[in-house]
Scaffold this active site. Structure first.
Site, PDB file in Angstrom:
ATOM      1  N   GLY A 124      47.003  34.328  51.395  1.00  0.00           N
ATOM      2  CA  GLY A 124      47.532  34.326  50.028  1.00  0.00           C
ATOM      3  C   GLY A 124      48.953  34.868  49.929  1.00  0.00           C
ATOM      4  O   GLY A 124      49.435  35.146  48.826  1.00  0.00           O
TER       5      GLY A 124
ATOM      6  N   HIS B 274      53.907  40.269  58.062  1.00  0.00           N
ATOM      7  CA  HIS B 274      52.524  40.258  58.555  1.00  0.00           C
ATOM      8  C   HIS B 274      52.321  41.421  59.525  1.00  0.00           C
ATOM      9  O   HIS B 274      51.259  41.551  60.135  1.00  0.00           O
ATOM     10  CB  HIS B 274      52.227  38.963  59.314  1.00  0.00           C
ATOM     11  CG  HIS B 274      52.209  37.723  58.461  1.00  0.00           C
ATOM     12  ND1 HIS B 274      51.597  37.670  57.232  1.00  0.00           N
ATOM     13  CD2 HIS B 274      52.702  36.470  58.685  1.00  0.00           C
ATOM     14  CE1 HIS B 274      51.736  36.440  56.738  1.00  0.00           C
ATOM     15  NE2 HIS B 274      52.396  35.704  57.591  1.00  0.00           N
TER      16      HIS B 274
ATOM     17  N   ARG C 268      41.988  38.320  52.756  1.00  0.00           N
ATOM     18  CA  ARG C 268      41.072  37.301  52.254  1.00  0.00           C
ATOM     19  C   ARG C 268      39.823  37.317  53.119  1.00  0.00           C
ATOM     20  O   ARG C 268      39.877  37.804  54.269  1.00  0.00           O
ATOM     21  CB  ARG C 268      41.807  35.965  52.415  1.00  0.00           C
ATOM     22  CG  ARG C 268      41.152  34.748  51.880  1.00  0.00           C
ATOM     23  CD  ARG C 268      42.040  33.540  52.191  1.00  0.00           C
ATOM     24  NE  ARG C 268      41.571  32.358  51.505  1.00  0.00           N
ATOM     25  CZ  ARG C 268      42.080  31.155  51.643  1.00  0.00           C
ATOM     26  NH1 ARG C 268      43.110  30.956  52.452  1.00  0.00           N
ATOM     27  NH2 ARG C 268      41.587  30.130  50.990  1.00  0.00           N
TER      28      ARG C 268
HETATM   29  N1  LIG Z   1      49.899  29.444  44.501  1.00  0.00           N
HETATM   30  C1  LIG Z   1      48.789  29.566  45.222  1.00  0.00           C
HETATM   31  N2  LIG Z   1      47.623  29.948  44.650  1.00  0.00           N
HETATM   32  C2  LIG Z   1      46.494  30.069  45.384  1.00  0.00           C
HETATM   33  N3  LIG Z   1      46.424  29.826  46.710  1.00  0.00           N
HETATM   34  C3  LIG Z   1      47.566  29.433  47.335  1.00  0.00           C
HETATM   35  C4  LIG Z   1      48.780  29.299  46.632  1.00  0.00           C
HETATM   36  N4  LIG Z   1      49.735  28.901  47.498  1.00  0.00           N
HETATM   37  C5  LIG Z   1      49.147  28.785  48.698  1.00  0.00           C
HETATM   38  N5  LIG Z   1      47.834  29.098  48.605  1.00  0.00           N
HETATM   39  C6  LIG Z   1      46.826  29.066  49.679  1.00  0.00           C
HETATM   40  O1  LIG Z   1      47.029  30.207  50.536  1.00  0.00           O
HETATM   41  C7  LIG Z   1      46.726  29.844  51.882  1.00  0.00           C
HETATM   42  C8  LIG Z   1      47.942  30.059  52.752  1.00  0.00           C
HETATM   43  O2  LIG Z   1      48.036  31.433  53.004  1.00  0.00           O
HETATM   44  P1  LIG Z   1      49.408  32.172  53.146  1.00  0.00           P
HETATM   45  O3  LIG Z   1      50.270  31.863  51.998  1.00  0.00           O
HETATM   46  O4  LIG Z   1      49.089  33.597  53.399  1.00  0.00           O
HETATM   47  O5  LIG Z   1      50.027  31.532  54.456  1.00  0.00           O
HETATM   48  S1  LIG Z   1      51.193  32.198  55.328  1.00  0.00           S
HETATM   49  O6  LIG Z   1      50.597  33.374  56.006  1.00  0.00           O
HETATM   50  O7  LIG Z   1      52.287  32.549  54.465  1.00  0.00           O
HETATM   51  O8  LIG Z   1      51.535  31.159  56.318  1.00  0.00           O
HETATM   52  C9  LIG Z   1      46.308  28.383  51.865  1.00  0.00           C
HETATM   53  O9  LIG Z   1      44.890  28.401  51.747  1.00  0.00           O
HETATM   54  P2  LIG Z   1      43.971  27.169  52.233  1.00  0.00           P
HETATM   55  O10 LIG Z   1      44.212  26.082  51.238  1.00  0.00           O
HETATM   56  O11 LIG Z   1      42.567  27.682  52.176  1.00  0.00           O
HETATM   57  O12 LIG Z   1      44.402  26.813  53.615  1.00  0.00           O
HETATM   58  C10 LIG Z   1      47.003  27.893  50.619  1.00  0.00           C
HETATM   59  O13 LIG Z   1      46.466  26.716  50.083  1.00  0.00           O
END
Ligand SMILES: Nc1ncnc2c1ncn2[C@@H]1O[C@H](COP(=O)(O)OS(=O)(=O)O)[C@@H](OP(=O)(O)O)[C@H]1O
Length: 345
Positions: A87, A151, A173
């Site tokens: 997230g 991270h 998460r």
């Molecule tokens: N705006 C918003 N709201 C809710 N969820 C969101 C949002 N943006 C990104 N995501 C979901 O977050 C997952 C990616 O995690 P990260 O953002 O931590 O990725 S990273 O570590 O920065 O690469 C990834 O989860 P999954 O879809 O389960 O793979 C994204 O879809």
């Protein structure tokens, strides 16, 4: 198709081949350090190395070294910390929008409409202190409050972060979704002509804690403990809670950061507008996030940061025996902590 293969080939050179060339570009000290560390096969890079209790690619270790040696925190700094794929992108967007809300009363020209959140809240280890390509950035003159992402586990943060009054907002998460989100992301950014990383193989490494910035449970528990010991310093959030009540958590973050929403802001819809602007549905459809790129040589497509954003998608991937294996680990690692996660919608 030929074009696709060419793109894939370039990606292949850049991603999979990069570790060897990066190892050649490491500073002599870091090269020596790497040679002394335990190593295992990596997910995208050939190897991950165990450094200060966590697993990293070689280039990340050099970046973390630079970060630890050079970063000078200010009391006003805000650090968005997270386990990868839990997230981060969403949290960065929300915090950027909360902190800068007075500059963008109408959302029309909001930077989040044209920049990916990772560009607005740059990570220490991938952008600021990644000097493999001579990219160390001077952040001393950045407008305050400075927003950074990371991270890096709590234990390995630059000392000045722990010693000053800067704030950390952390997100994690449930491990089932985090694993699937990571695995699908890795397979997306791998070139198509290379074999995908089989789920079982990735899972086995994950359960041994061998994943970039892992073991995930130690990452989570360290920030969790710090949030209990120093609640004014570390705000600990879970992706599932944010999904369940984003309004409540956005207000909590603003209070934690010392910029609570006023009654007037709330009644005029400022909070709600921020939530809509940062919502998955809105962000996923923005041109910058559909077609933009980031990372070294801009090889990573922004669209891969926006997949499904669901709680429980892992049920479509994991067999009962894999679920049992990870459940046992979760029970063993978290049962004494008072920390639990919602894993189903
Ligand atoms: N705006 C918003 N709201 C809710 N969820 C969101 C949002 N943006 C990104 N995501 C979901 O977050 C997952 C990616 O995690 P990260 O953002 O931590 O990725 S990273 O570590 O920065 O690469 C990834 O989860 P999954 O879809 O389960 O793979 C994204 O879809």
């Amino acid at each position: 198709m030929a074009q696709k293969n060419l793109t894939d080939f370039t990606k292949h050179q850049s991603i999979v081949g990069q570790e060897e060339s990066e190892e050649n570009k490491l500073s002599p000290n870091c090269k020596e350090l790497i040679l002394s560390l335990p190593r295992e096969k990596g997910w995208i890079t050939p190897y991950l190395y165990l450094f200060q209790g966590f697993w990293y690619a070689a280039a990340e270790i050099q970046a973390i070294n630079n970060f630890q040696n050079h970063f000078q925190a200010k009391d006003s700094d805000i650090i968005v910390a997270s386990v990868p794929k839990s997230g981060t992108t969403w949290l960065k967007a929300l915090i950027y929008a909360i902190v800068n809300r007075q500059y963008f009363p109408s959302l029309e020209n909001h930077p989040l409409l044209t920049f990916n959140p990772h560009e607005l809240v740059p990570p220490f280890e991938f952008i600021i202190y990644d000097d493999i390509y001579n990219q160390i950035h001077d952040v001393s003159n950045m407008a305050e409050p400075r927003l950074f992402g990371t991270h890096v586990p709590f234990t390995s943060l630059a000392k000045s972060i722990k010693e000053t009054n800067c704030k950390i907002i952390y997100i994690c998460r449930n491990l089932f979704d985090t694993f699937i989100s990571t695995w699908t992301f890795v397979n997306e950014i791998m070139p198509q002509f290379l074999p995908t990383l089989p789920l079982e193989e990735a899972f086995e490494r994950y359960c041994k804690g061998i994943i970039g910035f892992g073991p995930s449970w130690n990452h989570i528990l360290d920030y969790w403990k710090e949030s209990i010991n120093r609640p004014d310093k570390v705000l600990f959030l879970k992706y599932e809670d944010l999904k369940e009540d984003v309004n409540f958590n956005v207000k909590k973050m603003a209070e934690f950061l010392g910029c609570p929403f006023t009654q007037e802001e709330e009644s005029s819809g400022v909070t709600e507008n921020i939530i809509k602007l940062c919502s998955f549905e809105k962000m996923k459809e923005l041109k910058v996030n559909k077609f933009g790129t980031m990372g070294k040589n801009r090889i990573i497509e922004n669209k891969y940061f926006f997949r499904k954003a669901e709680i429980g998608d892992w049920t479509n991937y994991l067999s009962p025996s894999l679920v049992r294996e990870l459940s046992n680990i979760i029970e063993e690692k978290f049962s004494a902590s008072g920390l639990s996660f919602k894993a189903y919608e």
